[in-house]
Structure formats: structure tokens, C-alpha cells
Scaffold this active site. Structure first.
Site, PDB file in Angstrom:
ATOM      1  N   PHE A 159       0.810  -1.219   0.000  1.00  0.00           N
ATOM      2  CA  PHE A 159       0.000   0.000   0.000  1.00  0.00           C
ATOM      3  C   PHE A 159       0.842   1.266   0.000  1.00  0.00           C
ATOM      4  O   PHE A 159       0.355   2.327  -0.363  1.00  0.00           O
ATOM      5  CB  PHE A 159      -1.006   0.013   1.153  1.00  0.00           C
ATOM      6  CG  PHE A 159      -0.434  -0.265   2.522  1.00  0.00           C
ATOM      7  CD1 PHE A 159       0.240   0.711   3.228  1.00  0.00           C
ATOM      8  CD2 PHE A 159      -0.588  -1.516   3.091  1.00  0.00           C
ATOM      9  CE1 PHE A 159       0.750   0.457   4.487  1.00  0.00           C
ATOM     10  CE2 PHE A 159      -0.092  -1.783   4.357  1.00  0.00           C
ATOM     11  CZ  PHE A 159       0.586  -0.795   5.060  1.00  0.00           C
ATOM     12  N   GLY A 179       1.469   3.649  -3.447  1.00  0.00           N
ATOM     13  CA  GLY A 179       0.671   4.793  -3.876  1.00  0.00           C
ATOM     14  C   GLY A 179       0.107   5.640  -2.754  1.00  0.00           C
ATOM     15  O   GLY A 179      -0.645   6.573  -3.002  1.00  0.00           O
ATOM     16  N   HIS A 180       0.474   5.348  -1.514  1.00  0.00           N
ATOM     17  CA  HIS A 180      -0.128   6.066  -0.366  1.00  0.00           C
ATOM     18  C   HIS A 180       0.955   6.540   0.580  1.00  0.00           C
ATOM     19  O   HIS A 180       1.147   5.942   1.629  1.00  0.00           O
ATOM     20  CB  HIS A 180      -1.102   5.129   0.351  1.00  0.00           C
ATOM     21  CG  HIS A 180      -2.115   5.824   1.204  1.00  0.00           C
ATOM     22  ND1 HIS A 180      -1.899   6.142   2.518  1.00  0.00           N
ATOM     23  CD2 HIS A 180      -3.364   6.253   0.927  1.00  0.00           C
ATOM     24  CE1 HIS A 180      -2.966   6.714   3.024  1.00  0.00           C
ATOM     25  NE2 HIS A 180      -3.878   6.794   2.072  1.00  0.00           N
ATOM     26  N   PHE A 181       1.629   7.494   0.428  1.00  0.00           N
ATOM     27  CA  PHE A 181       1.695   8.421  -0.685  1.00  0.00           C
ATOM     28  C   PHE A 181       3.143   8.462  -1.154  1.00  0.00           C
ATOM     29  O   PHE A 181       4.035   8.463  -0.308  1.00  0.00           O
ATOM     30  CB  PHE A 181       1.273   9.825  -0.235  1.00  0.00           C
ATOM     31  CG  PHE A 181      -0.165   9.898   0.228  1.00  0.00           C
ATOM     32  CD1 PHE A 181      -1.196   9.951  -0.692  1.00  0.00           C
ATOM     33  CD2 PHE A 181      -0.474   9.903   1.574  1.00  0.00           C
ATOM     34  CE1 PHE A 181      -2.526  10.036  -0.262  1.00  0.00           C
ATOM     35  CE2 PHE A 181      -1.797   9.977   2.005  1.00  0.00           C
ATOM     36  CZ  PHE A 181      -2.825  10.043   1.093  1.00  0.00           C
ATOM     37  N   ILE A 233       2.259   6.764   4.215  1.00  0.00           N
ATOM     38  CA  ILE A 233       1.393   6.711   5.397  1.00  0.00           C
ATOM     39  C   ILE A 233       0.497   5.478   5.258  1.00  0.00           C
ATOM     40  O   ILE A 233      -0.091   5.249   4.200  1.00  0.00           O
ATOM     41  CB  ILE A 233       0.516   7.979   5.502  1.00  0.00           C
ATOM     42  CG1 ILE A 233       1.380   9.216   5.718  1.00  0.00           C
ATOM     43  CG2 ILE A 233      -0.504   7.841   6.630  1.00  0.00           C
ATOM     44  CD1 ILE A 233       0.601  10.514   5.643  1.00  0.00           C
TER      45      ILE A 233
END
Length: 143
Positions: free
Chosen positions: A45, A48-50, A55
């Protein structure tokens, strides 16, 4: 009761990349649990986060708490061939970002059972600081 990852894999139906509990520190089956999720930069995750500011998504912190709660229920000796389905969350609060390198402490306390629905008060912390919390409702079903 304590569990390592091999025990957890036998209890929960989840697998990589969606198994979000690494270890159970203590558990009074059916009543309370304290577990750990080691948050690493290798988590999918974070792609793309972020980018540039990773986070852990809040929804995955809640999912970690739900999985810990499921272990608490499924750890009871009277529960066999069952799975716990997450039904709803109430009063979810996110207080601080969780980032790579953090050890997420997952605490869940059983608050009641009504019409087959389990209610848990849950808190996620990093160190002594609360980062998120919610009330989780879940139901036990046959596999």
C-alpha cells in the site's frame, strides 16, 4: 495466550498481502487481545499512499484491529470451523499517521454480544501514543 505468525495463519483466513497481524502478545480468548503489526516500507500500500510521504491507510489500521478482534473470538476453545466477518465500525478516529518502521500495537476489548453480534472497543497505538481507535462490530459464521 500468545501467538506467532504461524499460529495466526492457522486462525485467520487472511493471507499476504492482507494479513495485518504479525504477533499476539497477550490474549484472554473471547475477552481481550494485544497484538502487533510491524509496519515496513515493503508494504504494497505504500507504493501509492503516498509517494515520497508513505502513510498507512486508516482503513487498514481499522482492518488490523478487526483481525486482532477476530483472533480474540476465534481463540476460544468452543469456537471451531468458524470465521469472523467484520460488520461495521462506529466512532472511528485517526489521530496520528502511521509510517514505515512503526510498530502498531493493536488492543481490542470485548464489550458485549447481542443477537450474535460481537462488539469490541479497539485502540491502535505506536509506543504510548494512540494513533487510531474505533468500536468494531463483527459476526461469527460457519466456514
Amino acid at each position: 495466550m500468545q501467538c506467532n505468525i504461524n499460529d495466526i495463519i492457522k486462525i485467520l483466513p487472511h493471507s499476504y498481502p492482507f494479513l495485518l497481524v504479525d504477533r499476539v502478545i497477550e490474549c484472554d480468548p473471547g475477552m481481550s487481545i494485544k497484538a502487533i503489526k510491524n509496519v515496513t516500507f515493503n508494504e504494497q500500500f505504500f507504493i501509492g499512499h503516498f509517494p515520497g510521504h508513505p502513510i498507512m491507510p486508516g482503513v487498514l489500521i481499522i482492518e488490523s484491529l478487526a483481525q486482532a478482534s477476530a483472533i480474540c473470538v476465534l481463540g476460544k476453545k468452543t469456537v471451531e470451523n468458524k470465521v469472523v466477518y467484520f460488520m461495521s465500525i462506529e466512532n472511528a478516529k485517526f489521530r496520528k499517521p502511521v509510517t514505515p518502521g512503526d510498530t502498531l500495537i493493536l488492543q481490542s476489548n470485548f464489550e458485549g454480544l447481542r443477537l450474535g453480534v460481537y462488539k469490541f472497543k479497539c485502540v491502535a497505538s505506536v509506543g504510548k501514543e494512540e494513533v487510531a481507535g474505533a468500536t468494531i462490530l463483527a459476526k461469527l459464521q460457519d466456514k
